[in-house]
Design an enzyme around this catalytic site. Sequence first.
Site, PDB file in Angstrom:
ATOM      1  N   ASP A 271      36.834  47.069  38.827  1.00 24.16           N
ATOM      2  CA  ASP A 271      35.473  46.665  38.485  1.00 24.16           C
ATOM      3  C   ASP A 271      34.995  45.785  39.644  1.00 24.16           C
ATOM      4  O   ASP A 271      35.762  45.444  40.552  1.00 24.16           O
ATOM      5  CB  ASP A 271      35.453  45.915  37.154  1.00 24.16           C
ATOM      6  CG  ASP A 271      34.102  45.992  36.454  1.00 24.16           C
ATOM      7  OD1 ASP A 271      33.098  46.303  37.133  1.00 24.16           O
ATOM      8  OD2 ASP A 271      34.041  45.743  35.236  1.00 24.16           O
TER       9      ASP A 271
ATOM     10  N   HIS B  72      31.403  39.281  33.630  1.00 16.30           N
ATOM     11  CA  HIS B  72      30.510  39.056  34.767  1.00 16.30           C
ATOM     12  C   HIS B  72      30.388  37.560  35.058  1.00 16.30           C
ATOM     13  O   HIS B  72      30.110  37.153  36.182  1.00 16.30           O
ATOM     14  CB  HIS B  72      29.110  39.619  34.491  1.00 16.30           C
ATOM     15  CG  HIS B  72      29.050  41.108  34.454  1.00 16.30           C
ATOM     16  ND1 HIS B  72      29.393  41.837  33.348  1.00 16.30           N
ATOM     17  CD2 HIS B  72      28.698  42.010  35.409  1.00 16.30           C
ATOM     18  CE1 HIS B  72      29.237  43.122  33.609  1.00 16.30           C
ATOM     19  NE2 HIS B  72      28.822  43.254  34.854  1.00 16.30           N
TER      20      HIS B  72
END
Length: 374
Positions: A295, A225
């Site tokens: 993702d 992330h």
Amino acid sequence: MIRSVLIILFTLSISIPSFSQQTSVSQQKVSFDQKIGQMLLVGFRGTALTDTNHISRDIKKYHLGGVILFDYDVPSKSSERNIQSPDQLTTLINDLNKLSNIPLIISIDQEGGQVARLKPSMGFPKIKSAEYLGTLDNVDSTRFYAQKMAQILDNLGINLNFAPVVDLNTNPDNPVIGGLERSFSDDPQKVVKHASIYIQTLNNYGIQSVLKHFPGHGSSKNDSHLGVVDVTESWSNSELIPYRELINRGLADAIMTAHIFNQNFDPNNPATLSKPTITGILRNKLNYDGVIISDDLMMGAIRNEYGLKKTINKSINAGVDILVFANNSIYDADIVPKAHRLIKELINEGKISRKQIEYSYNRIMKLKNGMDNK
């Protein structure tokens, strides 16, 4: 008492015709613009349709293929996002579905444990983590919690769950897998055993599952992330075993890519943007022909290294079918029109083939035809 209230709430949920009662998607006349739109899945702000303007536009004008729901808005550090209660969420999903001619993917990350968007504080039952169930290693317990989860999702109208995680728990200190108890085990056979139960149970309720994070995120030391994660030295071939076995058993409804870098696969690109990884290994070596989902393409590992056009170009050419823009690292209300326009530009420039869009569209429609859209 709480369980009784939940049952009543779900029983009173608005009933909408199921996917099987609607015209089959494959029988509809679909424009090329619609096919591009089906490749996009986006997050948005709002607990009711009137709270946001762009999601209605994205569905009606850009033929958005799906949405992802969250309980917390990271950019604003606010608990006001999409989910307040079972009744509120059922209404929101019902209203979203009414906007689309092609049934929407309504998705969520509901793994159990610490990764659960449907929380007890909002009126939803608690689901045990994958690590808890893998350690217990009791198939009846796993089936019990999988069924509990499937019933909740089905009653709400959620038709795709970004679960189960099939990463191996090779690094228990991994901040995004082991550290959050998201992996069933470091033993690939135990992962396959419990993941199979989850997938079959979800499928029994018309909910598609997503295996994640290909080709394996369990050995990483960092969080994708935030930035690039290199697993070149830590990754092992055993991390492919759950994918191989679940694909061979016909239990891979969809597979999510990981934003991890492995120099042995591709010296230049992370997995999501890597043709040698996605097409070379997942498509050709493991013989997978189902839907591949990225993702979140707004995560730091991608956003900090690539521009939007390059990201879209590389991911589609790598073999990704659905591009996820979760709008929960940064928020861009215009991400769908931007992505839609850039895909068309790349096609016109000859950098993405129309055939690739057709292949992705056909896989997505096959996935949607296996869903029970409420």
